[in-house]
Design a protein around this motif. Structure first.
Motif, PDB file in Angstrom:
ATOM      1  N   CYS A   1     -28.037 -96.902  94.906  1.00 36.46           N
ATOM      2  CA  CYS A   1     -27.729 -96.133  94.100  1.00 36.46           C
ATOM      3  C   CYS A   1     -27.132 -94.857  94.470  1.00 36.46           C
ATOM      4  CB  CYS A   1     -29.709 -95.915  94.530  1.00 36.46           C
ATOM      5  SG  CYS A   1     -30.452 -97.121  94.018  1.00 36.46           S
TER       6      CYS A   1
ATOM      7  N   GLU B   1     -24.193 -93.380  88.256  1.00 44.40           N
ATOM      8  CA  GLU B   1     -24.030 -94.015  87.071  1.00 44.40           C
ATOM      9  C   GLU B   1     -22.621 -94.451  86.707  1.00 44.40           C
ATOM     10  OE1 GLU B   1     -25.970 -95.888  84.971  1.00 44.40           O
ATOM     11  OE2 GLU B   1     -28.028 -94.270  86.158  1.00 44.40           O
TER      12      GLU B   1
ATOM     13  N   GLU C   1     -32.047-106.678  85.704  1.00 44.83           N
ATOM     14  CA  GLU C   1     -33.083-106.019  86.238  1.00 44.83           C
ATOM     15  C   GLU C   1     -32.337-104.508  87.088  1.00 44.83           C
ATOM     16  OE1 GLU C   1     -35.803-107.481  89.374  1.00 44.83           O
ATOM     17  OE2 GLU C   1     -35.203-109.071  87.577  1.00 44.83           O
ATOM     18  N   ARG C   2     -33.244-103.513  87.916  1.00 43.03           N
ATOM     19  CA  ARG C   2     -31.827-102.806  88.726  1.00 43.03           C
ATOM     20  C   ARG C   2     -32.053-102.835  90.114  1.00 43.03           C
ATOM     21  NH1 ARG C   2     -28.732 -98.278  87.052  1.00 43.03           N
ATOM     22  NH2 ARG C   2     -28.905 -96.501  88.231  1.00 43.03           N
TER      23      ARG C   2
ATOM     24  N   ASP D   1     -30.964-102.494  94.393  1.00 43.99           N
ATOM     25  CA  ASP D   1     -30.482-101.372  95.244  1.00 43.99           C
ATOM     26  C   ASP D   1     -29.964-101.915  96.136  1.00 43.99           C
ATOM     27  OD1 ASP D   1     -30.809 -99.437  96.135  1.00 43.99           O
ATOM     28  OD2 ASP D   1     -32.342 -99.020  97.109  1.00 43.99           O
TER      29      ASP D   1
END
Length: 301
Positions: A29, A33, A89-90, A92
């Motif tokens: 994270c 971006e 999907e996100r 981590d």
């Protein structure tokens, strides 16, 4: 029709490094971006990379193979491998990255961590899934790495070096027999020669394509280089050289719009027809057949 892709970008470690350019540990994270933008395009690193996907799911394409990744998965990428991440999907987790020079900080000959099969094997990469207990052990080591990087106490580099070695030993144990180091590999001298040989291939496979070429650079006889290679990896030195050239050709065919002729010249072949025959002999497909087959697979929903 979009812009022609004729190259595969190389990303250097300082692009990710907040402070130390030779060793990075970061939560995914925190990479931001820009990392995700870069990760979605086929690219290479010039450093060793370990991804630990703790949660989320994604497709990870390494060279020409796409893996579906679930939580608690470790990926090991050697310098030069072409990869891209497609997130459904996100995600981590953590990225651990280090340069070859960092691993050789104290003792260049004891290379069991790098040379254990996690980074170098017939598939050119390793994927390891962890159970909850194993995840807890790995998490504790990663947190110690983060602490050392943050506090920078005296001799923190030595501490990080030890923690990285321990991390690699833990994962080698988890992966089990498939990367168990054979008894012969405890001959440190042979391990050192083999790693130098693998590094030389990375540097020179475009110009040098025979075992004799590499044996001369290592100051040993070709027959001995073949023997060490078979002992430590199960395949001959010649196969390592050939596999590396084929792999690079497949990377360009899969990830770019270059023609077989253009790829042949990039890989040091004077005769594109010889390159096509060479490729077909060892893959059973012509370059155009490989490109068509790989594109049809990659474009499936």
């Amino acid at each position: 029709m979009g812009e022609k892709r004729d190259n595969i970008d190389i990303i250097s470690l300082p692009a990710y490094a907040q402070a130390d350019p030779s060793f990075v540990v970061s939560s995914i994270c925190e990479l931001g971006e820009h990392f995700f933008d870069q990760a979605g395009v086929p690219h290479r690193h010039d450093f060793y990379t370990i991804y630990w996907i703790k949660k989320g799911s994604l497709l990870h394409t390494i060279d020409t193979v796409t893996h579906e990744v679930k939580k608690n998965t470790l990926f090991f990428l050697a310098p030069g491998q072409v990869h891209k991440l497609q997130m459904s999907e996100r995600i981590d987790g953590y990225m651990i990255a280090f340069q070859d020079a960092f691993m050789c900080l104290k003792d260049q000959t004891q290379v069991s961590g790098i040379n254990s099969g996690l980074f170098f094997n017939d598939q050119f990469s390793s994927i390891v899934t962890l159970d909850p207990e194993q995840s807890a052990d790995i998490e504790s080591v990663v947190r110690l790495m983060l602490k050392e990087l943050t506090t920078r106490e005296p001799e923190y580099e030595t501490a990080l070096h030890g923690l990285l070695r321990y991390f690699l030993v833990l994962v080698s144990r988890i992966k089990g027999r498939s990367v168990a180091i054979p008894a012969e590999q405890h001959a440190v001298h042979n391990s050192s020669i083999f790693l130098k040989f693998k590094n030389l291939i990375e540097e020179k496979y475009r110009e040098l394509k025979t075992v004799s070429d590499y044996a001369a650079l290592l100051h040993i006889k070709p027959v001995l280089l073949n023997e060490i290679s078979k002992q430590l990896s199960g395949i001959t030195a010649g196969e390592h050289i050939r596999n590396r050239v084929i792999l690079e050709a497949q990377r360009f065919l899969y990830n770019t719009d270059l023609t077989a002729k253009e790829i042949a010249y990039k890989l040091g072949f004077d005769d594109p027809h010889y390159f096509s025959r060479f490729f077909k002999k060892y893959t059973s497909q012509s370059p155009s057949e490989f490109k068509e087959a790989s594109r049809s697979v990659s474009h499936q929903p």
